[in-house]
Design a protein around this motif. Structure first.
Motif, PDB file in Angstrom:
ATOM      1  N   LYS A  20       0.841  -1.191   0.000  1.00  0.00           N
ATOM      2  CA  LYS A  20       0.000   0.000   0.000  1.00  0.00           C
ATOM      3  C   LYS A  20       0.882   1.250   0.000  1.00  0.00           C
ATOM      4  CE  LYS A  20      -4.299   1.304   2.225  1.00  0.00           C
ATOM      5  NZ  LYS A  20      -5.203   1.016   3.335  1.00  0.00           N
ATOM      6  N   GLN A  21       0.498   2.252  -0.785  1.00  0.00           N
ATOM      7  CA  GLN A  21       1.354   3.403  -1.046  1.00  0.00           C
ATOM      8  C   GLN A  21       1.926   4.045   0.213  1.00  0.00           C
ATOM      9  OE1 GLN A  21      -0.381   6.388  -3.592  1.00  0.00           O
ATOM     10  NE2 GLN A  21       1.619   6.988  -4.323  1.00  0.00           N
ATOM     11  N   GLU A  22       1.110   4.271   1.218  1.00  0.00           N
ATOM     12  CA  GLU A  22       1.596   4.974   2.413  1.00  0.00           C
ATOM     13  C   GLU A  22       2.514   4.103   3.287  1.00  0.00           C
ATOM     14  OE1 GLU A  22      -2.850   4.060   3.242  1.00  0.00           O
ATOM     15  OE2 GLU A  22      -1.593   4.499   1.517  1.00  0.00           O
ATOM     16  N   PHE A  23       2.694   2.844   2.916  1.00  0.00           N
ATOM     17  CA  PHE A  23       3.578   1.950   3.668  1.00  0.00           C
ATOM     18  C   PHE A  23       4.834   1.581   2.888  1.00  0.00           C
ATOM     19  CE2 PHE A  23      -0.461   1.568   5.765  1.00  0.00           C
ATOM     20  CZ  PHE A  23      -0.115   1.507   7.104  1.00  0.00           C
ATOM     21  N   ARG A  24       5.078   2.260   1.769  1.00  0.00           N
ATOM     22  CA  ARG A  24       6.256   1.985   0.947  1.00  0.00           C
ATOM     23  C   ARG A  24       7.456   2.777   1.442  1.00  0.00           C
ATOM     24  NH1 ARG A  24       3.033   2.802  -4.636  1.00  0.00           N
ATOM     25  NH2 ARG A  24       1.604   1.072  -4.319  1.00  0.00           N
ATOM     26  N   GLY A  25       8.609   2.359   0.996  1.00  0.00           N
ATOM     27  CA  GLY A  25       9.831   3.097   1.260  1.00  0.00           C
ATOM     28  C   GLY A  25      10.727   2.416   2.270  1.00  0.00           C
ATOM     29  N   LYS A  26      11.968   2.880   2.300  1.00  0.00           N
ATOM     30  CA  LYS A  26      12.980   2.301   3.188  1.00  0.00           C
ATOM     31  C   LYS A  26      12.636   2.505   4.657  1.00  0.00           C
ATOM     32  CE  LYS A  26      16.835   2.773   0.009  1.00  0.00           C
ATOM     33  NZ  LYS A  26      18.100   3.430  -0.274  1.00  0.00           N
ATOM     34  N   GLU A  27      11.951   3.610   4.970  1.00  0.00           N
ATOM     35  CA  GLU A  27      11.637   3.902   6.370  1.00  0.00           C
ATOM     36  C   GLU A  27      10.784   2.798   6.984  1.00  0.00           C
ATOM     37  OE1 GLU A  27      10.515   6.128   3.816  1.00  0.00           O
ATOM     38  OE2 GLU A  27      12.536   6.951   3.784  1.00  0.00           O
ATOM     39  N   LYS A  28       9.807   2.334   6.244  1.00  0.00           N
ATOM     40  CA  LYS A  28       8.907   1.297   6.762  1.00  0.00           C
ATOM     41  C   LYS A  28       9.450  -0.095   6.482  1.00  0.00           C
ATOM     42  CE  LYS A  28       4.900   4.040   7.159  1.00  0.00           C
ATOM     43  NZ  LYS A  28       4.788   4.478   8.505  1.00  0.00           N
ATOM     44  N   SER A  29      10.177  -0.246   5.409  1.00  0.00           N
ATOM     45  CA  SER A  29      10.843  -1.491   4.997  1.00  0.00           C
ATOM     46  C   SER A  29       9.911  -2.700   4.863  1.00  0.00           C
ATOM     47  CB  SER A  29      12.021  -1.813   5.920  1.00  0.00           C
ATOM     48  OG  SER A  29      11.601  -2.345   7.160  1.00  0.00           O
ATOM     49  N   ILE A  30       8.649  -2.469   4.589  1.00  0.00           N
ATOM     50  CA  ILE A  30       7.709  -3.587   4.477  1.00  0.00           C
ATOM     51  C   ILE A  30       8.038  -4.460   3.275  1.00  0.00           C
ATOM     52  CG2 ILE A  30       5.293  -4.181   4.026  1.00  0.00           C
ATOM     53  CD1 ILE A  30       4.564  -1.878   5.930  1.00  0.00           C
ATOM     54  N   ALA A  31       8.335  -3.853   2.139  1.00  0.00           N
ATOM     55  CA  ALA A  31       8.688  -4.647   0.957  1.00  0.00           C
ATOM     56  C   ALA A  31       9.907  -5.512   1.261  1.00  0.00           C
ATOM     57  CB  ALA A  31       8.939  -3.744  -0.247  1.00  0.00           C
ATOM     58  N   GLN A  32      10.885  -4.944   1.943  1.00  0.00           N
ATOM     59  CA  GLN A  32      12.091  -5.697   2.271  1.00  0.00           C
ATOM     60  C   GLN A  32      11.776  -6.845   3.221  1.00  0.00           C
ATOM     61  OE1 GLN A  32      15.243  -4.885   0.772  1.00  0.00           O
ATOM     62  NE2 GLN A  32      15.418  -7.031   1.382  1.00  0.00           N
ATOM     63  N   GLN A  33      10.932  -6.582   4.211  1.00  0.00           N
ATOM     64  CA  GLN A  33      10.550  -7.648   5.142  1.00  0.00           C
ATOM     65  C   GLN A  33       9.832  -8.780   4.412  1.00  0.00           C
ATOM     66  OE1 GLN A  33       8.701  -6.333   8.931  1.00  0.00           O
ATOM     67  NE2 GLN A  33       9.281  -4.282   8.263  1.00  0.00           N
ATOM     68  N   LEU A  34       8.955  -8.426   3.474  1.00  0.00           N
ATOM     69  CA  LEU A  34       8.248  -9.453   2.701  1.00  0.00           C
ATOM     70  C   LEU A  34       9.221 -10.268   1.853  1.00  0.00           C
ATOM     71  CD1 LEU A  34       5.161  -7.331   1.633  1.00  0.00           C
ATOM     72  CD2 LEU A  34       5.051  -9.469   2.946  1.00  0.00           C
ATOM     73  N   LEU A  35      10.131  -9.583   1.162  1.00  0.00           N
ATOM     74  CA  LEU A  35      11.102 -10.295   0.334  1.00  0.00           C
ATOM     75  C   LEU A  35      12.014 -11.166   1.200  1.00  0.00           C
ATOM     76  CD1 LEU A  35      12.224 -10.853  -2.481  1.00  0.00           C
ATOM     77  CD2 LEU A  35      13.769  -8.905  -2.148  1.00  0.00           C
ATOM     78  N   ASN A  36      12.425 -10.672   2.350  1.00  0.00           N
ATOM     79  CA  ASN A  36      13.263 -11.469   3.249  1.00  0.00           C
ATOM     80  C   ASN A  36      12.541 -12.741   3.686  1.00  0.00           C
ATOM     81  OD1 ASN A  36      15.209  -9.468   3.053  1.00  0.00           O
ATOM     82  ND2 ASN A  36      14.839  -8.639   5.100  1.00  0.00           N
ATOM     83  N   GLN A  37      11.249 -12.638   3.949  1.00  0.00           N
ATOM     84  CA  GLN A  37      10.456 -13.815   4.340  1.00  0.00           C
ATOM     85  C   GLN A  37      10.435 -14.829   3.203  1.00  0.00           C
ATOM     86  OE1 GLN A  37       8.747 -14.373   7.392  1.00  0.00           O
ATOM     87  NE2 GLN A  37       8.561 -16.418   6.552  1.00  0.00           N
ATOM     88  N   LEU A  38      10.215 -14.352   1.985  1.00  0.00           N
ATOM     89  CA  LEU A  38      10.193 -15.229   0.815  1.00  0.00           C
ATOM     90  C   LEU A  38      11.563 -15.891   0.609  1.00  0.00           C
ATOM     91  CD1 LEU A  38       8.457 -14.763  -2.512  1.00  0.00           C
ATOM     92  CD2 LEU A  38      10.917 -15.082  -2.565  1.00  0.00           C
ATOM     93  N   MET A  39      12.638 -15.133   0.759  1.00  0.00           N
ATOM     94  CA  MET A  39      13.982 -15.676   0.556  1.00  0.00           C
ATOM     95  C   MET A  39      14.305 -16.739   1.617  1.00  0.00           C
ATOM     96  SD  MET A  39      15.562 -13.722  -1.949  1.00  0.00           S
ATOM     97  CE  MET A  39      16.997 -12.758  -1.654  1.00  0.00           C
TER      98      MET A  39
END
Length: 167
Positions: A87-106
């Motif tokens: 979700k747009q307001e949760f994107r970016g390095k500050e929140k790191s949600i995308a990174q956390q999701l990718l780390n879980q997948l990896m």
């Protein structure tokens, strides 16, 4: 300080929340002409992702689904990333949600001995492309995709990550 969101596997019971997150991003934000009928996997996560040996994760902020990522196990020690949306307001390095999701997948890939990850995306998702590249994915030509990669009709850019080289 970065807030750690709750990342957990999703099942069919989350279908409506998944559709509610993904469809507006696809249709309104990126103008992709796609409907829920074009994506039956969104309402049958267990059949499309979990039964073949992959998984589907969601990031929650409090009780709100704010991000997703999925992996299709495609054989040959390979997987295909699908449905990576935040979700747009949760994107970016500050929140790191995308990174956390990718780390879980990896981590899942490592546990399941999946050594090659592929994905398709669309040209207008520039931030996603930069994100994948920062995480070691290399852009490849469609002709270089393995024959067993399940292509989505809308995708026009493709990436590969060799986890053996990452180790």
């Amino acid at each position: 300080m970065k807030a750690t969101e709750l990342i957990k596997p999703l099942n069919n019971g989350f279908g409506n929340q998944v559709v509610g997150l993904i469809l507006p991003i696809q249709q309104e934000e990126f103008n992709v002409a796609i409907t829920v009928n074009d994506q039956p996997d969104l309402l049958d996560i267990e059949t499309y992702y979990q039964q073949p040996g992959g998984n589907f994760w969601g990031a929650f902020h409090q009780d709100e689904l704010v991000g997703t990522i999925a992996l299709i196990a495609i054989g040959h020690q390979a997987g295909a990333i699908r449905k990576m949306f935040v979700k747009q307001e949760f994107r970016g390095k500050e929140k790191s949600i995308a990174q956390q999701l990718l780390n879980q997948l990896m981590a899942y890939c490592e546990a399941k001995n999946i050594t090659d990850i592929y994905l398709g995306t669309i040209a207008q998702m520039n931030a996603a492309q930069r994100f994948y590249e920062r995480n070691g994915f290399q852009q490849i030509e469609a002709a270089d995709l393995p024959s067993y990669f399940p292509r989505m009709q809308v995708d026009n850019l493709f990436y590969h990550l060799d986890l053996k080289k990452q180790a």
